[in-house]
Design a protein around this motif. Sequence first.
Motif, PDB file in Angstrom:
ATOM      1  N   THR A  67       0.855  -1.205   0.000  1.00 28.85           N
ATOM      2  CA  THR A  67       0.000   0.000   0.000  1.00 28.85           C
ATOM      3  C   THR A  67       0.881   1.242   0.000  1.00 28.85           C
ATOM      4  OG1 THR A  67      -0.124   0.113   2.422  1.00 28.85           O
ATOM      5  CG2 THR A  67      -1.881  -1.113   1.306  1.00 28.85           C
ATOM      6  N   PHE A  68       0.307   2.345  -0.478  1.00 27.27           N
ATOM      7  CA  PHE A  68       0.950   3.650  -0.366  1.00 27.27           C
ATOM      8  C   PHE A  68       0.427   4.283   0.914  1.00 27.27           C
ATOM      9  CE2 PHE A  68       0.820   2.982  -5.038  1.00 27.27           C
ATOM     10  CZ  PHE A  68       2.176   3.055  -5.294  1.00 27.27           C
ATOM     11  N   ASN A  69       1.328   4.731   1.791  1.00 21.23           N
ATOM     12  CA  ASN A  69       0.914   5.273   3.079  1.00 21.23           C
ATOM     13  C   ASN A  69       1.604   6.615   3.320  1.00 21.23           C
ATOM     14  OD1 ASN A  69      -0.188   5.491   5.622  1.00 21.23           O
ATOM     15  ND2 ASN A  69       1.387   4.237   6.580  1.00 21.23           N
ATOM     16  N   PRO A  70       0.852   7.713   3.348  1.00 22.97           N
ATOM     17  CA  PRO A  70      -0.603   7.790   3.200  1.00 22.97           C
ATOM     18  C   PRO A  70      -1.025   7.582   1.741  1.00 22.97           C
ATOM     19  CG  PRO A  70       0.290  10.000   3.444  1.00 22.97           C
ATOM     20  CD  PRO A  70       1.439   9.042   3.605  1.00 22.97           C
ATOM     21  N   ILE A  89       9.114  -6.595  -1.294  1.00 21.91           N
ATOM     22  CA  ILE A  89       8.982  -6.871  -2.728  1.00 21.91           C
ATOM     23  C   ILE A  89       9.090  -5.569  -3.525  1.00 21.91           C
ATOM     24  CG2 ILE A  89       7.615  -8.972  -2.400  1.00 21.91           C
ATOM     25  CD1 ILE A  89       5.090  -7.339  -2.999  1.00 21.91           C
ATOM     26  N   ALA A  90       9.341  -5.710  -4.818  1.00 31.78           N
ATOM     27  CA  ALA A  90       9.528  -4.547  -5.699  1.00 31.78           C
ATOM     28  C   ALA A  90       8.194  -3.894  -6.042  1.00 31.78           C
ATOM     29  CB  ALA A  90      10.238  -4.972  -6.974  1.00 31.78           C
ATOM     30  N   HIS A  91       8.231  -2.575  -6.234  1.00 29.89           N
ATOM     31  CA  HIS A  91       7.061  -1.786  -6.627  1.00 29.89           C
ATOM     32  C   HIS A  91       7.510  -0.693  -7.590  1.00 29.89           C
ATOM     33  CE1 HIS A  91       4.381  -3.605  -3.675  1.00 29.89           C
ATOM     34  NE2 HIS A  91       5.323  -3.431  -2.750  1.00 29.89           N
ATOM     35  N   PHE A  98       4.582  11.042 -14.423  1.00 30.82           N
ATOM     36  CA  PHE A  98       5.784  10.497 -13.795  1.00 30.82           C
ATOM     37  C   PHE A  98       5.716   8.974 -13.791  1.00 30.82           C
ATOM     38  CE2 PHE A  98       2.657  11.701 -10.620  1.00 30.82           C
ATOM     39  CZ  PHE A  98       2.523  10.569  -9.822  1.00 30.82           C
ATOM     40  N   ASP A  99       6.899   8.353 -13.774  1.00 29.82           N
ATOM     41  CA  ASP A  99       6.978   6.896 -13.813  1.00 29.82           C
ATOM     42  C   ASP A  99       8.342   6.491 -13.259  1.00 29.82           C
ATOM     43  OD1 ASP A  99       6.434   4.236 -14.307  1.00 29.82           O
ATOM     44  OD2 ASP A  99       6.382   4.438 -16.479  1.00 29.82           O
ATOM     45  N   SER A 100       8.342   5.846 -12.114  1.00 35.14           N
ATOM     46  CA  SER A 100       9.609   5.450 -11.504  1.00 35.14           C
ATOM     47  C   SER A 100      10.144   4.189 -12.165  1.00 35.14           C
ATOM     48  CB  SER A 100       9.410   5.182 -10.013  1.00 35.14           C
ATOM     49  OG  SER A 100       8.728   3.950  -9.815  1.00 35.14           O
ATOM     50  N   LYS A 101      11.389   3.931 -11.905  1.00 33.58           N
ATOM     51  CA  LYS A 101      11.950   2.627 -12.252  1.00 33.58           C
ATOM     52  C   LYS A 101      11.431   1.636 -11.211  1.00 33.58           C
ATOM     53  CE  LYS A 101      16.201   3.256  -9.546  1.00 33.58           C
ATOM     54  NZ  LYS A 101      15.916   2.345  -8.463  1.00 33.58           N
ATOM     55  N   VAL A 102      11.771   0.389 -11.335  1.00 31.32           N
ATOM     56  CA  VAL A 102      11.387  -0.598 -10.328  1.00 31.32           C
ATOM     57  C   VAL A 102      12.130  -0.263  -9.037  1.00 31.32           C
ATOM     58  CG1 VAL A 102      11.462  -3.033  -9.684  1.00 31.32           C
ATOM     59  CG2 VAL A 102      10.890  -2.382 -12.028  1.00 31.32           C
ATOM     60  N   LEU A 103      11.378  -0.119  -7.962  1.00 30.54           N
ATOM     61  CA  LEU A 103      11.950   0.230  -6.666  1.00 30.54           C
ATOM     62  C   LEU A 103      12.068  -1.026  -5.810  1.00 30.54           C
ATOM     63  CD1 LEU A 103       9.817   3.438  -5.929  1.00 30.54           C
ATOM     64  CD2 LEU A 103      12.108   3.325  -6.930  1.00 30.54           C
ATOM     65  N   GLU A 104      13.280  -1.409  -5.511  1.00 28.64           N
ATOM     66  CA  GLU A 104      13.515  -2.530  -4.602  1.00 28.64           C
ATOM     67  C   GLU A 104      13.448  -2.008  -3.176  1.00 28.64           C
ATOM     68  OE1 GLU A 104      13.716  -5.576  -5.680  1.00 28.64           O
ATOM     69  OE2 GLU A 104      14.008  -5.167  -7.812  1.00 28.64           O
ATOM     70  N   ILE A 125       3.313  -2.846 -11.205  1.00 31.96           N
ATOM     71  CA  ILE A 125       3.463  -4.275 -10.925  1.00 31.96           C
ATOM     72  C   ILE A 125       2.211  -4.809 -10.213  1.00 31.96           C
ATOM     73  CG2 ILE A 125       4.852  -6.031  -9.723  1.00 31.96           C
ATOM     74  CD1 ILE A 125       7.231  -4.019  -9.969  1.00 31.96           C
ATOM     75  N   HIS A 126       1.652  -3.969  -9.330  1.00 26.93           N
ATOM     76  CA  HIS A 126       0.466  -4.337  -8.543  1.00 26.93           C
ATOM     77  C   HIS A 126      -0.592  -3.242  -8.743  1.00 26.93           C
ATOM     78  CE1 HIS A 126       4.149  -5.766  -6.424  1.00 26.93           C
ATOM     79  NE2 HIS A 126       3.498  -6.924  -6.511  1.00 26.93           N
ATOM     80  N   PRO A 127      -1.347  -3.288  -9.849  1.00 30.93           N
ATOM     81  CA  PRO A 127      -2.280  -2.208 -10.192  1.00 30.93           C
ATOM     82  C   PRO A 127      -3.340  -1.908  -9.135  1.00 30.93           C
ATOM     83  CG  PRO A 127      -1.982  -3.700 -12.049  1.00 30.93           C
ATOM     84  CD  PRO A 127      -1.304  -4.331 -10.876  1.00 30.93           C
TER      85      PRO A 127
END
Length: 139
Positions: A67-70, A89-91, A98-104, A125-127
């Motif tokens: 989840t994104f918090n907040p 896990i990666a997100h 904007f669009d990030s790279k895969v965040l470990e 990755i997790h819509p």
Amino acid sequence: MKRELVIFIVLLSIFLAIGCAGNKPATPVETPAVTPVETPVVPVSNTTPQPAAGEGKIVEVDIQNSTFNPESVEILTGDTVRWANKDSIAHTVRGPTFDSKVLENGDTYEFLFTDAGTYNYNCSIHPSMKGTVVVIERK
């Protein structure tokens, strides 16, 4: 005698050459003035540049337990949102501009919001992971 005269002339020539070389005044060599040039320090990173001091702040959003918090933040134009992946896990963070790279785990992504509006975003990755940034015009 002739040999001694030749040696005398050679020695005299050497002494004259040394003597003449030592009598020349030294010519001063001017060193051109060096004007220091201030080179700006540019950090190397994959983040968006920060606003000038006093213009904006950084708002933190944690990525944890998928989840994104907040889930929703309200900021002003010129503010930055920094997402930090604290999950195992990666997100990603993907929005309309904007669009990030895969965040470990431990990675962060920052985006400077310069235009007012509502920005819905998700993890590519997790819509089902969704968040919102509401940007209000700075007065």
